[in-house]
Write an enzyme that holds these catalytic residues in place. Structure first.
Site, PDB file in Angstrom:
ATOM      1  N   PRO A   1      62.977  16.502 -46.101  1.00 58.82           N
ATOM      2  CA  PRO A   1      62.861  16.798 -44.657  1.00 58.82           C
ATOM      3  C   PRO A   1      62.409  18.047 -44.335  1.00 58.82           C
ATOM      4  O   PRO A   1      62.674  18.961 -45.192  1.00 58.82           O
ATOM      5  CB  PRO A   1      64.585  16.723 -44.353  1.00 58.82           C
ATOM      6  CG  PRO A   1      65.107  16.202 -45.664  1.00 58.82           C
ATOM      7  CD  PRO A   1      64.414  16.257 -46.691  1.00 58.82           C
TER       8      PRO A   1
ATOM      9  N   GLY B   1      65.240  23.581 -45.816  1.00 61.98           N
ATOM     10  CA  GLY B   1      65.216  24.679 -46.893  1.00 61.98           C
ATOM     11  C   GLY B   1      65.274  24.170 -48.212  1.00 61.98           C
ATOM     12  O   GLY B   1      65.381  24.832 -49.270  1.00 61.98           O
ATOM     13  N   LEU B   2      64.632  23.060 -48.382  1.00 59.23           N
ATOM     14  CA  LEU B   2      64.543  22.463 -49.723  1.00 59.23           C
ATOM     15  C   LEU B   2      62.856  22.412 -50.190  1.00 59.23           C
ATOM     16  O   LEU B   2      62.509  21.725 -51.115  1.00 59.23           O
ATOM     17  CB  LEU B   2      64.956  21.076 -49.650  1.00 59.23           C
ATOM     18  CG  LEU B   2      66.528  20.834 -49.528  1.00 59.23           C
ATOM     19  CD1 LEU B   2      66.756  19.417 -49.388  1.00 59.23           C
ATOM     20  CD2 LEU B   2      67.386  21.619 -50.380  1.00 59.23           C
TER      21      LEU B   2
ATOM     22  N   SER C   1      57.543  23.050 -47.296  1.00 67.69           N
ATOM     23  CA  SER C   1      56.131  23.690 -47.040  1.00 67.69           C
ATOM     24  C   SER C   1      55.507  24.091 -48.400  1.00 67.69           C
ATOM     25  O   SER C   1      54.348  23.802 -48.521  1.00 67.69           O
ATOM     26  CB  SER C   1      56.173  25.211 -46.344  1.00 67.69           C
ATOM     27  OG  SER C   1      57.221  25.063 -45.280  1.00 67.69           O
ATOM     28  N   ALA C   2      56.244  24.589 -49.240  1.00 67.27           N
ATOM     29  CA  ALA C   2      55.824  24.958 -50.535  1.00 67.27           C
ATOM     30  C   ALA C   2      55.212  23.640 -51.327  1.00 67.27           C
ATOM     31  O   ALA C   2      54.146  23.652 -51.850  1.00 67.27           O
ATOM     32  CB  ALA C   2      56.756  25.721 -51.383  1.00 67.27           C
ATOM     33  N   ALA C   3      56.052  22.724 -51.213  1.00 70.75           N
ATOM     34  CA  ALA C   3      55.577  21.300 -51.926  1.00 70.75           C
ATOM     35  C   ALA C   3      54.285  20.572 -51.315  1.00 70.75           C
ATOM     36  O   ALA C   3      53.552  20.187 -51.968  1.00 70.75           O
ATOM     37  CB  ALA C   3      56.670  20.220 -51.794  1.00 70.75           C
TER      38      ALA C   3
ATOM     39  N   ASP D   1      58.978  29.936 -53.966  1.00 71.39           N
ATOM     40  CA  ASP D   1      59.115  28.482 -53.622  1.00 71.39           C
ATOM     41  C   ASP D   1      57.773  28.036 -54.075  1.00 71.39           C
ATOM     42  O   ASP D   1      57.815  26.780 -54.812  1.00 71.39           O
ATOM     43  CB  ASP D   1      59.056  28.238 -52.108  1.00 71.39           C
ATOM     44  CG  ASP D   1      60.454  28.708 -51.455  1.00 71.39           C
ATOM     45  OD1 ASP D   1      61.122  29.327 -52.310  1.00 71.39           O
ATOM     46  OD2 ASP D   1      60.700  28.241 -50.193  1.00 71.39           O
TER      47      ASP D   1
END
Ligand code: MEV
Length: 310
Positions: free
Chosen positions: A80, A84-85, A88-90, A131
């Protein structure tokens, strides 16, 4: 078509303090984002014309890693956004990797991590490479101002430097509690900076978080779940004192007290998610749901960026 995927992350200890050059410990999770690059008549995302404001990370990834003819980027995500998981980085890491791979490059994790941090920094403003390096390397990543054993790479920005290290992740069971509240990282990072610039207690909280990270690394190696849980709960209180908590996060942390070793918000805070370390997944899942959160049972220590097809 070239497709790469990369994992989301949860920060076990050290978010926000890591932006100031303190250590952090982050774990890759088994929720992934995949990005596929195909030739196209115009720059587009999922078949729609690319718009810089809507596709900030993908558009910045193009500037950083492509520089070729128009392409379409198809993304699909298990994470989602604003949770916070590490979505954006992934998305950044999987796009940068797919673009480099589409140009015929072999997958060089250090190059992917460097370019992905440049993208995140450009879009988000003040940030650390935690991240993006965790999504690139996978498993566990210890970020530290000094170089230690299991060194991966070093990222510098101005006066700050972060050394990335591989960290083995023991079989720990976490349940994520997603508040459903979308939080944007940049403004929260700015808020902590303002507090640290003006308040001694905020600077002390940041220092203590740095110590917690190193104690947490020791407890992780020793598989001391009680100690880890106590450190998580302390870290949560310190993040609250830095103004990045949220009543919904506190409600989920409190709800997990009985069934877990400890719990804390993870990532930027202000909403997003919390994590609980537990041996009783069923009771923790139920407690999160009853307190109004969305429980997500995650596996930690997963593989980093990879080419899925070329
Ligand atoms: C966000 O996942 C982690 C923060 O520490 C920001 C950053 O490291 O860039 C809040």
């Amino acid at each position: 078509m070239t497709r790469c995927s990369s994992p989301g992350k949860m920060i076990l200890f050290g978010e926000h303090a890591v932006v100031f050059g303190k250590p952090a410990l982050a774990l890759a999770i088994d929720l992934r984002i995949s990005s596929a690059v195909t030739p196209s008549s115009q720059y587009s995302v999922n078949g729609h014309p690319m718009r810089k404001q809507h596709h900030a990370y993908i558009s910045a990834s193009l500037d950083e890693a492509w520089g070729g003819p128009p392409i379409n980027i198809d993304t699909s995500s298990d994470i989602p956004s604003g949770s916070g998981l590490g979505s954006s980085a992934a998305v950044t890491v999987s796009c940068v990797a797919a673009m480099l791979a589409a140009k015929g490059r072999s997958l060089d994790p250090e190059a992917v991590a460097m370019r992905s941090f440049a993208v995140e920094h450009k879009v988000q403003g003040r940030a650390s490479p935690t991240d993006t390096s965790t999504s690139t390397h996978g498993y566990g990543v210890l970020v530290s101002p000094e170089r230690r054993e299991n060194f991966l790479w070093r990222i510098e920005l101005g006066e700050r430097a972060w050394n990335m290290h591989h960290c083995d992740v023991p079989p720990l069971q976490f349940v994520v509690g997603y508040t459903g509240i979308h939080a944007t990282t940049g403004p929260l990072v700015t808020k902590v900076k303002k507090l640290a610039d003006t308040r001694e207690d905020a600077r002390k909280a940041i220092d203590r978080i740095g110590e917690i990270v190193l104690e947490g690394v020791g407890a992780t190696k020793a598989r001391d779940k009680r100690r880890l849980g106590a450190l998580m709960t302390e870290n949560h209180g310190l993040l609250n004192s830095l103004g990045v908590g949220h009543p919904a996060l506190d409600a989920l942390v409190a709800a997990c007290k009985e069934s877990s070793y400890g719990a804390k918000l993870t990532g930027a805070g202000g909403g997003g998610s919390m994590i609980a370390l537990t041996d009783d997944v069923e009771a923790t899942t139920k407690a999160i749901r009853e307190a109004g959160g969305e429980p997500i049972v995650v596996r930690v220590g997963c593989e980093g960026v990879r080419i899925e097809s070329r």
